[in-house]
Design a protein around this motif. Structure first.
Motif, PDB file in Angstrom:
ATOM      1  N   PRO A  33      15.881  28.432  34.998  1.00 17.91           N
ATOM      2  CA  PRO A  33      17.268  27.991  35.167  1.00 17.91           C
ATOM      3  C   PRO A  33      18.250  28.952  34.494  1.00 17.91           C
ATOM      4  O   PRO A  33      18.126  29.266  33.307  1.00 17.91           O
ATOM      5  CB  PRO A  33      17.275  26.618  34.487  1.00 17.91           C
ATOM      6  CG  PRO A  33      15.867  26.117  34.658  1.00 17.91           C
ATOM      7  CD  PRO A  33      15.011  27.358  34.493  1.00 17.91           C
ATOM      8  N   THR A  34      19.190  29.445  35.284  1.00 13.35           N
ATOM      9  CA  THR A  34      20.176  30.433  34.840  1.00 13.35           C
ATOM     10  C   THR A  34      21.448  30.223  35.647  1.00 13.35           C
ATOM     11  O   THR A  34      21.430  30.385  36.870  1.00 13.35           O
ATOM     12  CB  THR A  34      19.658  31.875  35.077  1.00 13.35           C
ATOM     13  OG1 THR A  34      18.376  32.028  34.457  1.00 13.35           O
ATOM     14  CG2 THR A  34      20.625  32.909  34.546  1.00 13.35           C
TER      15      THR A  34
ATOM     16  N   ALA B 150      34.728  29.562  39.043  1.00 15.72           N
ATOM     17  CA  ALA B 150      33.511  29.627  39.852  1.00 15.72           C
ATOM     18  C   ALA B 150      32.320  29.196  39.020  1.00 15.72           C
ATOM     19  O   ALA B 150      32.355  29.231  37.789  1.00 15.72           O
ATOM     20  CB  ALA B 150      33.287  31.045  40.363  1.00 15.72           C
ATOM     21  N   ARG B 151      31.275  28.820  39.731  1.00 18.93           N
ATOM     22  CA  ARG B 151      29.984  28.511  39.098  1.00 18.93           C
ATOM     23  C   ARG B 151      28.906  29.148  39.955  1.00 18.93           C
ATOM     24  O   ARG B 151      28.891  28.968  41.179  1.00 18.93           O
ATOM     25  CB  ARG B 151      29.788  27.009  38.986  1.00 18.93           C
ATOM     26  CG  ARG B 151      28.550  26.631  38.202  1.00 18.93           C
ATOM     27  CD  ARG B 151      28.599  25.175  37.797  1.00 18.93           C
ATOM     28  NE  ARG B 151      27.405  24.771  37.083  1.00 18.93           N
ATOM     29  CZ  ARG B 151      27.333  23.639  36.412  1.00 18.93           C
ATOM     30  NH1 ARG B 151      28.369  22.807  36.366  1.00 18.93           N
ATOM     31  NH2 ARG B 151      26.222  23.316  35.780  1.00 18.93           N
ATOM     32  N   ILE B 152      28.033  29.893  39.319  1.00 22.77           N
ATOM     33  CA  ILE B 152      26.995  30.632  40.031  1.00 22.77           C
ATOM     34  C   ILE B 152      25.635  30.189  39.517  1.00 22.77           C
ATOM     35  O   ILE B 152      25.360  30.270  38.319  1.00 22.77           O
ATOM     36  CB  ILE B 152      27.173  32.152  39.816  1.00 22.77           C
ATOM     37  CG1 ILE B 152      28.556  32.591  40.288  1.00 22.77           C
ATOM     38  CG2 ILE B 152      26.065  32.927  40.525  1.00 22.77           C
ATOM     39  CD1 ILE B 152      28.995  33.926  39.736  1.00 22.77           C
ATOM     40  N   ASN B 153      24.780  29.735  40.431  1.00 21.42           N
ATOM     41  CA  ASN B 153      23.431  29.319  40.080  1.00 21.42           C
ATOM     42  C   ASN B 153      22.484  30.446  40.503  1.00 21.42           C
ATOM     43  O   ASN B 153      22.099  30.549  41.670  1.00 21.42           O
ATOM     44  CB  ASN B 153      23.083  28.003  40.761  1.00 21.42           C
ATOM     45  CG  ASN B 153      21.744  27.466  40.322  1.00 21.42           C
ATOM     46  OD1 ASN B 153      20.822  28.213  39.988  1.00 21.42           O
ATOM     47  ND2 ASN B 153      21.615  26.147  40.339  1.00 21.42           N
ATOM     48  N   HIS B 154      22.133  31.302  39.558  1.00 23.30           N
ATOM     49  CA  HIS B 154      21.274  32.448  39.859  1.00 23.30           C
ATOM     50  C   HIS B 154      19.862  32.022  40.246  1.00 23.30           C
ATOM     51  O   HIS B 154      19.231  32.667  41.095  1.00 23.30           O
ATOM     52  CB  HIS B 154      21.223  33.403  38.666  1.00 23.30           C
ATOM     53  CG  HIS B 154      22.493  34.148  38.440  1.00 23.30           C
ATOM     54  ND1 HIS B 154      22.983  35.089  39.322  1.00 23.30           N
ATOM     55  CD2 HIS B 154      23.389  34.093  37.419  1.00 23.30           C
ATOM     56  CE1 HIS B 154      24.110  35.587  38.852  1.00 23.30           C
ATOM     57  NE2 HIS B 154      24.392  34.997  37.704  1.00 23.30           N
ATOM     58  N   ALA B 155      19.357  30.952  39.649  1.00 22.83           N
ATOM     59  CA  ALA B 155      18.007  30.485  39.977  1.00 22.83           C
ATOM     60  C   ALA B 155      17.950  29.997  41.421  1.00 22.83           C
ATOM     61  O   ALA B 155      16.982  30.271  42.132  1.00 22.83           O
ATOM     62  CB  ALA B 155      17.577  29.388  39.009  1.00 22.83           C
TER      63      ALA B 155
ATOM     64  N   SER C 167      20.193  20.355  29.274  1.00 21.08           N
ATOM     65  CA  SER C 167      19.684  21.219  30.341  1.00 21.08           C
ATOM     66  C   SER C 167      20.729  22.287  30.661  1.00 21.08           C
ATOM     67  O   SER C 167      21.900  22.176  30.248  1.00 21.08           O
ATOM     68  CB  SER C 167      19.407  20.389  31.603  1.00 21.08           C
ATOM     69  OG  SER C 167      20.641  19.944  32.171  1.00 21.08           O
ATOM     70  N   VAL C 168      20.334  23.290  31.414  1.00 22.86           N
ATOM     71  CA  VAL C 168      21.273  24.335  31.809  1.00 22.86           C
ATOM     72  C   VAL C 168      22.450  23.732  32.572  1.00 22.86           C
ATOM     73  O   VAL C 168      23.611  24.004  32.257  1.00 22.86           O
ATOM     74  CB  VAL C 168      20.556  25.422  32.654  1.00 22.86           C
ATOM     75  CG1 VAL C 168      21.552  26.320  33.374  1.00 22.86           C
ATOM     76  CG2 VAL C 168      19.627  26.242  31.767  1.00 22.86           C
ATOM     77  N   GLY C 169      22.162  22.902  33.566  1.00 23.06           N
ATOM     78  CA  GLY C 169      23.231  22.295  34.355  1.00 23.06           C
ATOM     79  C   GLY C 169      24.153  21.426  33.530  1.00 23.06           C
ATOM     80  O   GLY C 169      25.383  21.511  33.650  1.00 23.06           O
TER      81      GLY C 169
END
Length: 157
Positions: free
Chosen positions: A78-79, A61-66, A40-42
């Motif tokens: 998921p992005t 850093a971690r950025i969850n655009h979705a 999966s993306v995660g």
């Protein structure tokens, strides 16, 4: 070094590192290396974080655009983007071309396409060498390319 030689060197570096054809890579033609992930993306980015830390890269850093899109009532497959860096390696790139700092720390993008395939994508260091006119820095960019390829391959095992 002329612009032509810099571009030639970048193309030669890409070929020598095998970045454009790394195990199932989808050549993007725009300086990106994309590899299919069976996770999966995660989970893909969790694995990238572990692989990066094993090579002494820190997670910046971690950025969850979705998730951000959802907060404003929009939908996005998921992005996520993970920023990782190694000051020793990154500084060498910036010493070659200070504008390389705009592309650092390194970003790994994991996203799910319309067909449901998850992809892991990152900037090709050979492309960055050309983008920033970093002449005489083949070794530093090759080392960065090797590290990114190792991180990606270890994450996708």
């Amino acid at each position: 070094m002329s612009r032509f030689l810099t571009l030639f060197s970048a193309a030669t570096l890409t070929a020598s590192l095998g970045l454009a054809s790394a195990g199932g890579a989808q050549p993007m033609g725009n300086g990106l290396v994309s590899l299919p992930s069976s996770y999966s993306v995660g989970e893909t980015l969790d694995r990238v974080a572990s692989a990066a830390q094993a090579l002494d890269f820190g997670v910046a850093a971690r950025i969850n655009h979705a998730a951000a899109a959802q907060k404003v009532g929009l939908e996005l497959r998921p992005t996520e983007v993970l920023l990782v860096g190694n000051p020793k390696g990154g500084t060498a790139l910036m010493q070659c071309a200070q504008t390389a700092a705009i592309d650092l720390p390194v970003k790994f993008l994991a996203y799910q396409d319309a067909a449901g395939q998850v992809w892991l994508t990152y900037n090709d260091p050979a492309y960055l060498m050309s983008r920033h006119n970093a002449s005489g820095c083949n070794e530093a960019f090759a080392k960065a390319g090797g590290a990114l390829k190792t991180i990606a391959m270890n994450a996708l095992k």
